[in-house]
Design a protein around this motif. Structure first.
Motif, PDB file in Angstrom:
ATOM      1  N   GLY A 107       0.929  -1.295   0.160  1.00  0.00           N
ATOM      2  CA  GLY A 107      -0.029   0.035   0.187  1.00  0.00           C
ATOM      3  C   GLY A 107       0.605   1.058   0.185  1.00  0.00           C
ATOM      4  N   ILE A 108       0.239   2.316  -0.680  1.00  0.00           N
ATOM      5  CA  ILE A 108       0.962   3.690  -0.396  1.00  0.00           C
ATOM      6  C   ILE A 108      -0.283   4.506   0.165  1.00  0.00           C
ATOM      7  N   ALA A 109       0.087   5.667   0.925  1.00  0.00           N
ATOM      8  CA  ALA A 109      -0.804   6.593   1.476  1.00  0.00           C
ATOM      9  C   ALA A 109      -0.231   8.042   1.634  1.00  0.00           C
ATOM     10  N   TRP A 110      -0.959   8.836   1.900  1.00  0.00           N
ATOM     11  CA  TRP A 110      -0.703  10.442   2.095  1.00  0.00           C
ATOM     12  C   TRP A 110      -1.540  10.947   3.015  1.00  0.00           C
ATOM     13  N   ILE A 111      -1.172  11.593   4.193  1.00  0.00           N
ATOM     14  CA  ILE A 111      -2.033  12.112   5.332  1.00  0.00           C
ATOM     15  C   ILE A 111      -1.223  13.536   5.308  1.00  0.00           C
ATOM     16  N   ARG A 112      -2.236  14.704   5.325  1.00  0.00           N
ATOM     17  CA  ARG A 112      -1.918  15.909   5.251  1.00  0.00           C
ATOM     18  C   ARG A 112      -2.799  16.618   6.493  1.00  0.00           C
ATOM     19  N   ALA A 113      -1.883  17.457   7.037  1.00  0.00           N
ATOM     20  CA  ALA A 113      -2.731  18.246   8.025  1.00  0.00           C
ATOM     21  C   ALA A 113      -2.122  19.678   8.137  1.00  0.00           C
ATOM     22  N   GLY A 114      -3.118  20.630   8.355  1.00  0.00           N
ATOM     23  CA  GLY A 114      -2.328  21.970   8.761  1.00  0.00           C
ATOM     24  C   GLY A 114      -3.592  23.121   9.105  1.00  0.00           C
ATOM     25  N   TYR A 139       3.052   7.191   3.059  1.00  0.00           N
ATOM     26  CA  TYR A 139       3.305   5.900   3.707  1.00  0.00           C
ATOM     27  C   TYR A 139       3.723   4.840   2.609  1.00  0.00           C
ATOM     28  N   ILE A 140       4.566   3.978   2.818  1.00  0.00           N
ATOM     29  CA  ILE A 140       4.767   2.808   2.053  1.00  0.00           C
ATOM     30  C   ILE A 140       4.658   1.599   3.012  1.00  0.00           C
ATOM     31  N   SER A 141       3.788   0.523   2.547  1.00  0.00           N
ATOM     32  CA  SER A 141       3.243  -0.364   3.606  1.00  0.00           C
ATOM     33  C   SER A 141       3.246  -1.629   2.851  1.00  0.00           C
ATOM     34  N   PHE A 142       3.812  -2.695   3.750  1.00  0.00           N
ATOM     35  CA  PHE A 142       3.959  -4.044   3.223  1.00  0.00           C
ATOM     36  C   PHE A 142       3.456  -4.895   4.378  1.00  0.00           C
ATOM     37  N   GLY A 143       2.559  -6.098   4.156  1.00  0.00           N
ATOM     38  CA  GLY A 143       2.416  -7.050   5.048  1.00  0.00           C
ATOM     39  C   GLY A 143       2.545  -8.344   4.396  1.00  0.00           C
ATOM     40  N   GLN A 144       2.925  -9.498   5.177  1.00  0.00           N
ATOM     41  CA  GLN A 144       3.161 -10.578   4.801  1.00  0.00           C
ATOM     42  C   GLN A 144       2.430 -11.803   5.642  1.00  0.00           C
ATOM     43  N   ARG A 145       1.435 -12.616   5.239  1.00  0.00           N
ATOM     44  CA  ARG A 145       0.903 -13.675   6.006  1.00  0.00           C
ATOM     45  C   ARG A 145       1.859 -14.880   6.444  1.00  0.00           C
ATOM     46  N   ILE A 146       2.084 -15.197   7.465  1.00  0.00           N
ATOM     47  CA  ILE A 146       3.010 -16.280   7.567  1.00  0.00           C
ATOM     48  C   ILE A 146       2.369 -17.568   7.669  1.00  0.00           C
ATOM     49  N   LYS A 147       1.196 -17.412   8.260  1.00  0.00           N
ATOM     50  CA  LYS A 147       0.218 -18.357   8.232  1.00  0.00           C
ATOM     51  C   LYS A 147      -1.138 -17.741   7.896  1.00  0.00           C
ATOM     52  N   ILE A 156       6.898   2.289   6.292  1.00  0.00           N
ATOM     53  CA  ILE A 156       7.864   3.223   6.156  1.00  0.00           C
ATOM     54  C   ILE A 156       7.296   4.533   6.034  1.00  0.00           C
ATOM     55  N   LYS A 157       7.484   5.453   6.756  1.00  0.00           N
ATOM     56  CA  LYS A 157       6.858   6.991   6.760  1.00  0.00           C
ATOM     57  C   LYS A 157       8.030   7.937   6.607  1.00  0.00           C
ATOM     58  N   LEU A 158       7.666   8.854   5.303  1.00  0.00           N
ATOM     59  CA  LEU A 158       8.309  10.218   5.202  1.00  0.00           C
ATOM     60  C   LEU A 158       7.677  11.211   5.780  1.00  0.00           C
ATOM     61  N   LEU A 159       8.236  11.893   6.548  1.00  0.00           N
ATOM     62  CA  LEU A 159       7.621  13.068   7.232  1.00  0.00           C
ATOM     63  C   LEU A 159       8.052  14.304   6.845  1.00  0.00           C
ATOM     64  N   ARG A 160       7.196  15.435   6.967  1.00  0.00           N
ATOM     65  CA  ARG A 160       7.733  16.733   6.810  1.00  0.00           C
ATOM     66  C   ARG A 160       6.736  17.798   7.403  1.00  0.00           C
ATOM     67  N   LEU A 161       7.279  18.658   8.046  1.00  0.00           N
ATOM     68  CA  LEU A 161       6.813  19.701   8.566  1.00  0.00           C
ATOM     69  C   LEU A 161       6.986  21.151   8.048  1.00  0.00           C
ATOM     70  N   GLN A 162       6.213  22.002   7.568  1.00  0.00           N
ATOM     71  CA  GLN A 162       6.518  23.367   7.182  1.00  0.00           C
ATOM     72  C   GLN A 162       5.918  24.306   8.167  1.00  0.00           C
ATOM     73  N   GLN A 173      12.163  17.840   8.462  1.00  0.00           N
ATOM     74  CA  GLN A 173      11.983  16.347   7.953  1.00  0.00           C
ATOM     75  C   GLN A 173      12.552  15.351   8.334  1.00  0.00           C
ATOM     76  N   GLY A 174      11.978  14.041   8.047  1.00  0.00           N
ATOM     77  CA  GLY A 174      12.385  13.154   8.686  1.00  0.00           C
ATOM     78  C   GLY A 174      11.752  11.490   8.187  1.00  0.00           C
ATOM     79  N   MET A 175      12.081  10.551   8.918  1.00  0.00           N
ATOM     80  CA  MET A 175      11.459   9.206   8.684  1.00  0.00           C
ATOM     81  C   MET A 175      11.259   8.562   9.910  1.00  0.00           C
ATOM     82  N   GLY A 176      10.254   7.552   9.644  1.00  0.00           N
ATOM     83  CA  GLY A 176       9.875   6.723  10.819  1.00  0.00           C
ATOM     84  C   GLY A 176       9.392   5.438  10.357  1.00  0.00           C
TER      85      GLY A 176
END
Length: 319
Positions: A107-114, A139-147, A156-162, A173-176
């Motif tokens: 998945g990919i996603a974008w959240i914006r607030a201001g 957001y870049i998201s990945f999930g895997q079913r083990i069972k 993986i989140k790329l973060l930005r505040l102006q 800027q940052g990452m989490g």
């Protein structure tokens, strides 16, 4: 049916009272820490049910609550959420998720607030211009079913505040990361565990704005550990989770979130919940749009602190 509704109402009231006491007992002011916009919630369905979706699959944005949930995606899904807020605030979120055969999801996603229309003034009080501030998370998201009943996932989140200045902008800027586990041992019960905002931070360089006193420093987000569960009983669906918010050294809070959903005729939903120190309610509708795939329209009504009201709308389409 009326007896069941009465029982559900009494249960919600009882749990809301208990959780209100728990939240008051463990309350702490972590709202002022960096990354507060990522602790508001996203989709109308999740917010209407208190946002306690650590173990739930939210068709609007499952990876936000627990990235392990995206591995259970069965179709391609696109969604858009808009929060109608007071005081010139904005909050929007959009996401796309798809299955990766045979047992994964991406998945990919974008959240914006201001905030817009901030009155800029000089030191003498003279108006200069209207300013705005914004925060973004990609957001870049990945999930895997083990069972078949157990999955793991990562965001993986790329973060930005102006931040606005009268003549220039200050950029952080940052990452989490988020990591999660999801267990669905039987059809009507699930459990989830997630660690949110690992290593999330803003890196600031202020020497260009403040030549004499500026410096480089890092502003960390609090890390949140959440454990949650869901339970489906006939037409009623319960969700909830408990979290521990920490700044790597001290516990800042122990938020508890809970909510319920009443399913009518398989296609209509009534919801209520308590979470993130807010009382919420809402409704939703399921319909068929593309290739006999289920799509959803959801609405949530949120009572914020100081009696401010917020309205949240989400459209989610599967194809």
């Amino acid at each position: 049916r009326s007896e069941m509704m009465n029982t559900w109402y009494k249960t919600v009231v009882l749990f809301s009272g208990i959780l209100g006491i728990l939240n008051f007992s463990f309350a702490s002011d972590y709202a002022s820490y960096a990354g507060g916009f990522l602790r508001m919630g996203t989709t109308a369905r999740s917010i209407a049910m208190g946002s306690g979706f650590t173990a739930e699959l939210d068709q609007g944005f499952s990876a936000f609550h627990n990235p392990a949930g995206i591995s259970f995606t069965e179709n391609r899904n696109a969604s858009v959420t808009n929060h109608s807020l007071q005081l010139d605030r904005m909050f929007i979120a959009s996401s796309f998720a798809t299955y990766l055969p045979p047992t994964a999801g991406l998945g990919i996603a974008w959240i914006r607030a201001g905030v817009n229309q901030i009155d800029g003034r000089t030191e003498s009080g003279q108006h200069t211009s209207y300013l705005s501030t914004s925060e973004d998370a990609y957001y870049i998201s990945f999930g895997q079913r083990i069972k078949p009943w157990f999955s793991v996932g990562i965001n993986i989140k790329l973060l930005r505040l102006q931040l606005p200045m009268n003549e220039s902008n200050l950029l952080g800027q940052g990452m989490g990361f988020d990591i999660g586990l999801l267990l669905r041992p039987i059809p009507n019960i699930s459990f989830g565990l997630v660690i949110q905002d690992l290593n999330s931070s803003y890196l600031w360089q202020t020497s260009e704005i403040f030549p004499k006193t500026g410096r480089t420093y890092r502003e960390n987000f609090p890390v949140i550990y959440r454990f949650g569960g869901t339970y489906h009983y006939k037409e009623i669906y319960f969700v909830g989770d408990v979290g521990v918010v920490t700044d790597y050294e001290d516990i800042l809070g122990v938020p508890v979130r809970i909510g319920g959903e009443y399913i009518y005729n398989e296609n209509y939903f009534l919801r209520a919940g308590f979470g993130n120190s807010r009382i919420s309610a809402g409704a939703g509708m399921k319909y068929v749009l593309f290739n006999q795939k289920e799509s959803f329209i959801d609405y949530a009504f949120v009572m914020e602190t100081a009696l401010n009201l917020a309205h949240v709308f989400t459209v989610s389409i599967q194809f």
